[in-house]
Enzyme design. Structure first.
Site, PDB file in Angstrom:
ATOM      1  N   LYS A 262       1.458  -1.299  -0.265  1.00 31.33           N
ATOM      2  CA  LYS A 262       0.334   0.307  -0.035  1.00 31.33           C
ATOM      3  C   LYS A 262       0.960   0.777   0.082  1.00 31.33           C
ATOM      4  O   LYS A 262       1.417   1.890   0.897  1.00 31.33           O
ATOM      5  CB  LYS A 262      -0.756  -0.046   1.588  1.00 31.33           C
ATOM      6  CG  LYS A 262      -2.191   1.489   1.364  1.00 31.33           C
ATOM      7  CD  LYS A 262      -2.475   1.364   2.487  1.00 31.33           C
ATOM      8  CE  LYS A 262      -3.032   3.070   2.865  1.00 31.33           C
ATOM      9  NZ  LYS A 262      -3.448   3.701   3.774  1.00 31.33           N
TER      10      LYS A 262
ATOM     11  N   ASN B 113      -9.392   2.672   9.096  1.00 27.32           N
ATOM     12  CA  ASN B 113      -8.537   1.866  10.491  1.00 27.32           C
ATOM     13  C   ASN B 113      -9.088   2.829  11.811  1.00 27.32           C
ATOM     14  O   ASN B 113      -9.550   1.860  12.563  1.00 27.32           O
ATOM     15  CB  ASN B 113      -6.832   2.171  10.455  1.00 27.32           C
ATOM     16  CG  ASN B 113      -6.090   1.676  11.741  1.00 27.32           C
ATOM     17  OD1 ASN B 113      -6.799   1.590  12.631  1.00 27.32           O
ATOM     18  ND2 ASN B 113      -5.108   1.538  11.549  1.00 27.32           N
ATOM     19  N   THR B 114      -8.637   4.191  11.667  1.00 24.00           N
ATOM     20  CA  THR B 114      -9.341   4.565  12.274  1.00 24.00           C
ATOM     21  C   THR B 114     -10.503   4.622  13.437  1.00 24.00           C
ATOM     22  O   THR B 114     -10.961   4.649  14.277  1.00 24.00           O
ATOM     23  CB  THR B 114      -9.382   5.844  12.741  1.00 24.00           C
ATOM     24  OG1 THR B 114      -7.366   6.363  11.901  1.00 24.00           O
ATOM     25  CG2 THR B 114      -8.864   7.256  13.834  1.00 24.00           C
TER      26      THR B 114
END
Lengths: 71, 274
Positions: free
Chosen positions: B111, B225-226
């Site tokens: 990524k 993610n967060t």
């Protein structure tokens, strides 16, 4: 008689190692699972298969990295 | 009577195939145990990780890999924190070296993030393009984080990116999909004559509806993610993100009704007893 030593940088910190120390030796001394690690010598990747042959030189800049949490 | 079942194609990213269209990060969790449980609940098959100096992260000497089932997950290493193409290429190679040692299928991809500054964490498009070219030449399958600018997206695809991943909004901002029109144009340009080209919304997702909106726009997956790690109850949010991703995907395949100015009755207008 003490062995001759050289100074290298490992992850930004000075470290003294015996002349003839290999990258494989360095990882053993670290005591972490070497499967989890990758190593650069002077900004060039040293492949796992070469760790045992790669002898550290004075003033080498070594980076030892692993995986951490990230997005 | 048979219960009807719905089929969906797999998410194809280069030579990887997945049932789940949700890719989740492993950062910012309070504990590794919580991370492991959230990954499990999310039913993600791809998880992202970062590459950092050994020893300077966990003072208890534990490694995140002790909490990840390497047979279950395909690991997607990122180049987060890199501000030059050169550093991103170095980090990508270090990640590949570790994943090769672990014999994880993620060893052939990355990524790619090349950031412009620390305040916005927006990508530097010029350096991102340069790094994409170098990594593609080096044999990587490159999943590239970019803004929602359709022209940059097109150039990254032309450079050989396996997937272009426009941000919904800045990393960790939780603002959702700020410009759905740009995502639509990205989809139109990237999938023109190549309908299977995968486009993933990466970053900015704050809650389940953001994931659902992204999927309804027609993207192939969402990376976050967060949104999970930072929720008050991350486990429950992981469950909600999973469902939102599936709901949005189904809605996208189903084809929504057009929006109309005036009402249309659902019940017959004739035959009312009077």
């Amino acid at each position: 008689m003490t062995a001759a030593t050289i100074t290298i940088q490992v992850n930004g910190e000075s470290q003294t190692v015996n002349v003839g120390t290999t990258i494989a030796n360095l990882l053993e001394n670290l005591g972490h699972n070497p499967r989890y690690l990758a190593v650069e010598q002077n900004r060039c990747l040293v492949r796992r298969a070469e760790h045992a042959q790669c002898i550290l030189q004075a003033n080498d800049i070594i980076e030892i990295v692993t995986l951490v949490g990230g997005g | 009577m048979n219960t009807p079942s719905l089929q969906d194609s797999e998410l194809v990213l280069g030579n990887h195939r997945f049932k789940s269209r949700l890719i989740v990060g492993t950062g910012k969790y309070q504990t590794y145990d919580l991370m492991r449980d959230c990954l499990s609940i999310s039913e993600a098959e791809v998880i992202t990780v970062a590459i950092r100096r050994e020893r300077l992260i966990d003072d208890q000497g534990r490694n995140i890999l002790d909490f990840i089932d390497l047979d279950k997950y395909t690991i997607l290493p990122n180049t987060a924190g890199c501000f030059t193409a050169e550093d991103a290429v170095r980090v990508a190679r270090l990640g590949r070296e570790i994943l090769e040692g672990l014999e994880n299928p993620g060893m052939d991809w990355v990524k790619l993030e090349v950031l412009g500054d620390t305040k916005t964490l927006l990508p530097d498009p010029i350096s991102t393009l340069k790094a994409t070219e170098q990594l593609v030449a080096d044999g990587f399958q490159v999943l590239v984080y970019t803004t929602d600018d359709p022209m940059t997206a097109r150039r990254l695809k032309e450079a050989g990116a396996t997937s272009v991943m426009p941000a919904g909004s800045p990393i960790g901002s939780g603002q959702g999909i700020l410009n759905p029109n740009n995502i639509r144009i990205c989809l139109e340009y990237l999938k023109q004559d190549d309908p299977d080209y995968p486009v993933i919304v990466d970053a900015g997702v704050g809650t389940a509806s953001d994931v659902c909106v992204a999927m309804e726009l027609g993207v192939d997956g969402v990376l976050l993610n967060t949104g999970i790690a930072g929720a008050t109850d991350p486990l429950r949010m992981a469950n909600s993100m999973k469902k939102a991703c599936q709901a949005g995907r189904d809605a996208s395949l189903a084809g929504r009704i057009p929006k109309k100015m005036y009402a249309t009755a659902s019940s017959p207008e004739i035959g009312l007893p009077v």
